[in-house]
Design an enzyme around this catalytic site. Structure first.
Site, short mmCIF file in Angstrom:
data_model
loop_
_atom_site.label_atom_id
_atom_site.label_comp_id
_atom_site.label_asym_id
_atom_site.label_seq_id
_atom_site.Cartn_x
_atom_site.Cartn_y
_atom_site.Cartn_z
N ASN A 10 1.20 -1.00 -0.22
CA ASN A 10 -0.37 0.40 -0.01
C ASN A 10 1.36 1.28 -0.13
OD1 ASN A 10 -1.51 1.36 0.45
ND2 ASN A 10 -2.28 1.16 2.65
N LYS A 12 -0.06 4.32 -0.22
CA LYS A 12 -0.66 5.60 0.21
C LYS A 12 -0.08 6.44 -0.91
CE LYS A 12 0.10 3.48 5.11
NZ LYS A 12 0.02 3.53 6.10
N HIS A 100 -9.41 1.63 3.59
CA HIS A 100 -7.97 1.36 5.03
C HIS A 100 -8.73 2.75 6.10
CE1 HIS A 100 -4.17 2.87 6.24
NE2 HIS A 100 -3.99 1.81 5.64
N GLU A 102 -6.91 4.76 7.49
CA GLU A 102 -7.38 6.15 6.80
C GLU A 102 -8.27 6.55 6.01
OE1 GLU A 102 -2.77 6.20 5.05
OE2 GLU A 102 -1.68 5.32 7.09
N GLU A 172 -6.07 -4.74 10.38
CA GLU A 172 -4.94 -3.54 10.54
C GLU A 172 -4.86 -2.67 11.70
OE1 GLU A 172 -3.04 -2.51 6.77
OE2 GLU A 172 -4.63 -1.25 6.86
N GLY A 178 2.41 2.37 10.83
CA GLY A 178 2.97 3.86 10.65
C GLY A 178 4.60 3.74 12.03
N SER A 217 2.49 -2.03 10.43
CA SER A 217 4.32 -2.59 10.49
C SER A 217 5.13 -3.38 10.19
CB SER A 217 4.38 -1.35 11.97
OG SER A 217 4.51 -0.06 12.15
P1 PGA Z 1 2.32 0.24 7.53
O1 PGA Z 1 1.35 0.06 7.25
O2 PGA Z 1 3.01 -1.11 6.74
O3 PGA Z 1 3.36 1.50 7.23
O4 PGA Z 1 2.72 0.41 8.72
C1 PGA Z 1 0.10 -0.01 6.64
C2 PGA Z 1 -0.16 0.09 6.50
O5 PGA Z 1 -1.20 1.61 6.53
O6 PGA Z 1 -1.71 -0.32 5.07
#
Ligand code: PGA
Length: 255
Positions: A10, A12, A100, A102, A172, A178, A217
């Site tokens: 992803n 983003k 997601h 976000e 998630e 992140g 992560s």
């Molecule tokens: P990350 O993000 O691996 O940077 O924690 C995962 C995601 O948001 O899909």
């Protein structure tokens, strides 16, 4: 039951289409036929990259599958700024991330919108990657199971049988995205088992066929341990997917 692993990037809001070409080319030099045979390798890129990556992967016969990070639920209409699932399907996009955290937190996406998007994606023969996960406060209150079960029930409302079995779910935990903090493999596996039980109860007797990813992560150093868990079928990778070397090492977790 053997579920085919799915490792998805992803990106983003990172990598313009020129950078995207370089990253996918580098990734394709590092991945070998065995890697693609062992799992689905997916890149969920920004909309402006998708046409370019479609051309590249088709011309060079790179078996990386393409995904989008969002879409609208309507086929067309007066929705300024939105992208239709019809447009994505035309680009041979195979996966679309829906819900997601976000999008839910920063853009106010509701459970109902997530459900409509998942249905629209399925309708156009693509696979939704339905994201669920709890906040840190919900976790601390002991509400993780209720939260993810409610999200599953809402996202899959009216989606049953073969359609449900085609979906991918990404668990998630929001506090792990992140942050460099990730759920322990045992913890992630336990919540994913809860999600699978909810899918079996609410959605389909064949929930054992539904692939459930862990996200939050994921790195080259923790992927192998996560993938050894009985209910974890893949990963949705943010930060560590931006670098082709790092992402290749994640895809090659078996080595
Ligand atoms: P990350 O993000 O691996 O940077 O924690 C995962 C995601 O948001 O899909």
């Amino acid at each position: 039951m053997t579920r085919r692993p799915i490792i998805a990037a992803n990106w983003k809001m990172h990598h313009d289409h020129l950078v995207a070409i370089q990253v996918v080319q580098k990734l394709s030099y590092r991945l070998e036929r065995d890697d693609y045979e062992a799992c689905d390798v997916v890149i969920c890129a920004p909309f402006t990259d998708l046409r370019t990556l479609q051309t590249l992967t088709e011309a060079d016969r790179i078996p990386i599958l393409l995904g989008a990070q969002n879409c609208h639920w309507q086929d067309r209409g007066a929705f300024t700024g939105e992208v239709s699932p019809v447009m994505l399907a035309k680009l041979n996009i195979r996966y679309v991330i829906v819900g997601h955290s976000e999008r839910r937190q920063l853009f106010d996406e509701t459970d109902d919108m997530v459900n409509r998007k998942a249905k629209a994606v399925l309708h156009h023969e693509m696979t939704p990657i339905v994201c669920v996960g709890e906040t840190l406060e919900e976790r601390d209150r002991g509400d993780t199971e209720t939260r993810v079960t409610d999200q599953i029930a809402a996202a899959f409302a009216g989606i049953r049988g073969a359609d449900a079995e085609r979906c991918v779910v990404a668990y998630e935990p929001i506090w792990a995205i992140g942050t460099g903090r990730n759920a322990t493999p045992d913890d992630a596996n336990a919540t994913i088992a809860t999600i699978r039980a909810a899918l079996r109860r609410l959605v389909s007797d064949a929930a054992d066929d539904i692939r459930i990813q862990y996200g939050g992560s994921v790195k080259p150093g923790n992927i192998a341990e996560l993938m050894r868990m009985s209910d974890i079928d893949g990963a949705l990778v943010g930060g560590a997917s931006l670098d082709p070397d790092e992402f290749a090492r994640i895809v090659q977790y078996r080595r």
